[in-house]
Design an enzyme around this catalytic site. Structure first.
Site, PDB file in Angstrom:
ATOM      1  CB  THR A  64      -0.861  -0.014   1.282  1.00  0.00           C
ATOM      2  OG1 THR A  64      -1.598  -1.217   1.312  1.00  0.00           O
ATOM      3  CG2 THR A  64      -1.788   1.166   1.347  1.00  0.00           C
ATOM      4  CB  THR A 122       2.068   0.259   4.130  1.00  0.00           C
ATOM      5  OG1 THR A 122       2.500  -0.749   3.202  1.00  0.00           O
ATOM      6  CG2 THR A 122       3.269   0.697   4.953  1.00  0.00           C
ATOM      7  CG  HIS A 125      -0.926  -9.668   5.754  1.00  0.00           C
ATOM      8  ND1 HIS A 125      -1.791 -10.290   6.620  1.00  0.00           N
ATOM      9  CD2 HIS A 125      -1.082 -10.298   4.558  1.00  0.00           C
ATOM     10  CE1 HIS A 125      -2.438 -11.256   5.980  1.00  0.00           C
ATOM     11  NE2 HIS A 125      -2.018 -11.274   4.735  1.00  0.00           N
ATOM     12  N   GLY A 126      -2.829  -6.593   5.134  1.00  0.00           N
ATOM     13  CA  GLY A 126      -4.114  -6.017   5.495  1.00  0.00           C
ATOM     14  C   GLY A 126      -4.874  -6.736   6.576  1.00  0.00           C
ATOM     15  NE  ARG A 157      -6.982  -8.838   1.104  1.00  0.00           N
ATOM     16  CZ  ARG A 157      -6.103  -7.863   1.299  1.00  0.00           C
ATOM     17  NH1 ARG A 157      -5.979  -6.909   0.407  1.00  0.00           N
ATOM     18  NH2 ARG A 157      -5.353  -7.843   2.387  1.00  0.00           N
ATOM     19  CB  VAL A 158     -12.152  -5.317   0.722  1.00  0.00           C
ATOM     20  CG1 VAL A 158     -11.848  -3.911   1.247  1.00  0.00           C
ATOM     21  CG2 VAL A 158     -12.940  -5.236  -0.588  1.00  0.00           C
ATOM     22  N   GLY A 159      -8.970  -5.421   1.862  1.00  0.00           N
ATOM     23  CA  GLY A 159      -8.128  -5.402   3.050  1.00  0.00           C
ATOM     24  C   GLY A 159      -8.363  -4.187   3.918  1.00  0.00           C
ATOM     25  CG  ASP A 160      -4.928  -2.295   5.602  1.00  0.00           C
ATOM     26  OD1 ASP A 160      -4.552  -3.126   4.743  1.00  0.00           O
ATOM     27  OD2 ASP A 160      -4.333  -1.224   5.806  1.00  0.00           O
TER      28      ASP A 160
END
Length: 310
Positions: free
Chosen positions: A167, A218, A220-221, A195-198
């Site tokens: 990110t 930034t 791992h989400g 998939r949606v992360g942080d």
């Protein structure tokens, strides 16, 4: 101390042959945001400008450099937040958009919602006159090569994430004392469709509050989401820790509690800032008082005039 902008190009591992491009990119983005602030622009204007530069640079995992999902497609997430009124806007799993960070700002400015996703975000973009771009224009040969490599039998999923930083993001403080954050990503390599992360989640991918400061994260989400990393940094600052202490405390908690690695750029209302990370590398740059600061490895801190040519 005012104004100031701090950007990051993602926490992770960058091959030596790509490190120069990464450093050049974050320095260029910091300069772009600083020009906006020096001209009297808002902190929101500055972070969107800085992140737009990163989205337009194929060296980063955002915009035209985004990694591919399991289907070989690009799906991107982005978030902006304004510290004055805690206004925010986000988009998730968007396609055919060159600059998701600009669309996230439109969500904040033109709707009553905090986040729009996938087809709904695309429809909103069309109503706002945002041009669609082809998926091919967002896919680099480097991204396609890494996608194919990871799809091969026996591929190492850890190794596959190397060579592409995560990110990107920025935080800024303007002359009026307003803070803002912006964060944008293509996600994680070979992720499941949808998939949606942080990144688009308030308190995870970023947070901004004039009373506390601003953070862009930034890493791992899924790990970031479990510890609400951005808001956690500001929580530690509320307890009296400095920007550096709070950033280190939050990253240490994420590492010990969920074995997650990542990084943050953080600033407070007085203009104190930091760039901290628990990963091997994180390219970052900051512009303040006509000085450009930058680094890639832990403990690295270069300075030069912001007006010096790159």
């Amino acid at each position: 101390m005012l104004p100031v902008v701090v950007v990051h190009g993602g926490a992770g591992v960058v091959p030596k042959e790509r490190s120069e491009m990464s450093m050049s990119g974050v320095c260029s983005a910091a300069r772009a945001g600083y020009v906006v602030l020096q001209a009297g622009g808002s902190s929101m204007d500055a972070v969107v400008e800085a992140v737009t530069h990163l989205e337009n640079n194929p060296s980063f995992n955002a915009g035209c450099g985004s990694v591919l999902n399991a289907n070989g497609d690009v799906e991107m997430d982005a978030l902006v937040m304004d510290g004055k009124m805690l206004a925010s806007g986000a988009v998730s799993a968007v396609q055919h958009i060159a600059n998701p960070i600009q669309l996230a700002r439109l969500v904040m400015d033109k709707t009553d919602h905090a986040c729009l996703t996938a087809d709904g975000a695309s429809k909103f973009a069309r109503t706002m006159g945002v041009p669609e771009v082809s998926q091919e224009s967002l896919i680099t040969e480097y991204a396609r090569m890494r996608w194919r490599k990871n799809m091969a039998p026996g591929a190492n999923p850890v190794e596959s994430q190397m060579g592409k930083m995560g990110t990107v993001g920025a935080v800024a403080l303007d002359r009026h004392g307003n803070v803002a954050c912006a964060t944008s990503t293509g996600g994680i390599l070979n992720k499941m469709e949808g998939r949606v992360g942080d990144t688009p989640c308030i308190g995870h991918g970023g947070y901004a509050d004039n009373n506390l400061g601003a953070v862009s994260t930034t890493g791992h989400g899924e790990a970031i989401m479990k510890v609400t990393l951005a808001r956690l940094v500001l929580f530690y600052m509320e307890q009296g820790q400095s920007v550096q202490e709070a950033s280190d405390s939050a990253l240490a908690h994420m590492k010990s509690r969920v074995s997650g690695l990542g990084g943050v750029v953080t600033l407070d209302p007085q203009g104190n800032w930091t760039a901290r990370f628990s990963s091997q590398q994180m390219s970052w740059a900051a512009a303040q008082s006509d000085t450009l600061h930058s680094g890639l490895y832990a403990g690295e801190h270069f300075t030069q005039s912001v007006h010096e040519p790159q």
